[in-house]
Design a protein around this motif. Structure first.
Motif, PDB file in Angstrom:
ATOM      1  N   ILE A 193       0.840  -1.207   0.000  1.00 23.01           N
ATOM      2  CA  ILE A 193       0.000   0.000   0.000  1.00 23.01           C
ATOM      3  C   ILE A 193       0.868   1.248   0.000  1.00 23.01           C
ATOM      4  N   LYS A 194       1.946   1.220   0.735  1.00 21.55           N
ATOM      5  CA  LYS A 194       2.823   2.392   0.841  1.00 21.55           C
ATOM      6  C   LYS A 194       3.519   2.708  -0.477  1.00 21.55           C
ATOM      7  N   ILE A 195       4.011   1.671  -1.153  1.00 18.99           N
ATOM      8  CA  ILE A 195       4.784   1.872  -2.375  1.00 18.99           C
ATOM      9  C   ILE A 195       3.896   1.864  -3.613  1.00 18.99           C
ATOM     10  N   GLY A 196       3.021   0.872  -3.720  1.00 23.52           N
ATOM     11  CA  GLY A 196       2.073   0.824  -4.822  1.00 23.52           C
ATOM     12  C   GLY A 196       2.740   0.805  -6.193  1.00 23.52           C
ATOM     13  N   ASN A 197       1.945   1.076  -7.215  1.00 24.21           N
ATOM     14  CA  ASN A 197       2.427   1.180  -8.591  1.00 24.21           C
ATOM     15  C   ASN A 197       1.369   1.955  -9.369  1.00 24.21           C
ATOM     16  N   LEU A 198       1.617   3.230  -9.607  1.00 27.01           N
ATOM     17  CA  LEU A 198       0.604   4.115 -10.169  1.00 27.01           C
ATOM     18  C   LEU A 198       0.195   3.746 -11.579  1.00 27.01           C
TER      19      LEU A 198
END
Length: 354
Positions: free
Chosen positions: A114-119
């Motif tokens: 959740i913190k890093i994700g992938n936009l």
């Protein structure tokens, strides 16, 4: 000190069997047969392929006698030997955290995803104190934290004061950067983490009412959570009514202590095994206690402590109790008891195997 507890002791048992659905079995042949080339990366460290706790045939005799009352060794005794390795690994993996092997890594997977994700292919939606990670509607796969998530995965994180709850709903991911995904992991359930700190000490606690983790072929849907062997699961782990707490009593100077308590129920099917088993464990009134060496630096071997393992179903339906105990302060080995009889010592260095 961070949650990774970076100190000399962390490496001692970091290679312990991930247990019950995580590590390889006691035979390198059985653990690798009929498996695809690109298995997903393990969440926890793997045990060396050749590790089993007991190799002395007389000890296997004792195991067989304790389980069945009959003389001689058997496949049951050998399976017990392998299962015991998984049980010990579940409880002591990444010692001195001393928690069930996968729980912390699974928790960190959720929080960091959740913190890093992938936009480019995933999105995180925020609603008050809750964040939810899903793939974008037009995406079938997405690389997050070098894991290949697939459509339908959902991770939710809710923060309330000093408590964070991470929930996995049909979370499916496979080998790093691999879109062919011959195998994948399925995770479901929630992990609640609570931390508190004062001038007197610090506590970290994980609670799980139910969390399941299994490795399946990519064409498999979520499998039924039961305590009987399922050939469709390449490996399986279920945690129930589980809690782990690590309490640091700061004391004065280097007089602090770290106390580890843990209990829960585990259903496990080791990688490529032909059996599944259920056991409960509890440190009860004898938690593991480590003395402080210097500020925030603790001995990696306990002064004292023990854990009872009670076999419930599957291979062992007679509720045979196994005890793993630190018989001497900061000993390099732990005593192993079947019922009330000590059958052997296991060197911690032997448990990690390398």
């Amino acid at each position: 000190m961070t949650l990774k507890y970076k100190m000399s002791g962390i490496a001692l048992l970091a290679g312990l069997l991930t247990a019950c659905g995580g590590g390889s079995g006691s035979s390198s042949e059985s653990a690798s047969s009929n498996l695809p080339e690109n298995l997903p990366d393990a969440i926890s460290p793997e045990l060396p392929d050749d590790f089993v706790p007991f190799t002395d045939e007389t000890i296997l005799d004792k195991i067989k006698n304790a389980i069945t009352g009959q003389d001689g060794t058997s496949e049951l005794a050998n399976n017990y030997n392998e299962a015991l390795a998984h049980m010990v690994g579940e409880i002591f993996a990444d010692y001195p955290l001393g928690r069930t092997g996968r729980a912390l890594q699974v928790y960190n997977l959720g929080v960091n995803s959740i913190k890093i994700g992938n936009l480019t292919c995933a999105e995180v939606n925020t609603n008050g104190n809750t964040k939810t990670l899903t793939l974008k509607p037009n995406k079938e796969t997405c690389i997050v934290l070098d894991k290949t998530f697939v459509a339908g995965s959902k991770i939710t994180q809710t923060v309330n004061s000093d408590t964070t709850t991470v929930t996995f709903d049909n979370v499916r991911y496979g080998h790093n950067l691999d879109f062919s995904l011959k195998d994948q992991y399925l995770i479901s359930g929630s992990i609640r983490y609570t931390s508190s700190k004062s001038s007197l000490g610090k506590e970290r606690k994980y609670d799980i009412s139910n969390l399941s983790f299994q490795r399946v072929k990519t064409d498999s849907n979520k499998l039924t959570e039961v305590d009987v062997y399922n050939a469709d699961s390449r490996e399986y782990l279920q945690l129930k009514d589980y809690s782990f707490s690590l309490v640091d009593d700061f004391g004065s100077g280097s007089n602090g202590t770290r106390t580890l308590r843990s209990k829960g129920t585990v259903i496990g099917q080791p990688l490529d095994a032909k059996f599944r088993y259920t056991f409960s464990f509890d440190t009860g009134s004898t938690p593991f206690i480590m003395n402080e060496i210097s500020l925030n630096n603790y001995h990696h071997l306990p002064e004292q402590g023990s854990v009872n393992i009670t076999h419930k179903k599957g291979l062992f339906d007679n509720e045979l109790i196994t005890k793993i105990r630190q018989d001497e302060p900061r000993s390099l080995k732990a005593g192993v008891y079947l019922g009330n009889t000590k059958v052997d010592d296991i060197l911690w260095s032997s448990i990690i195997g390398k």
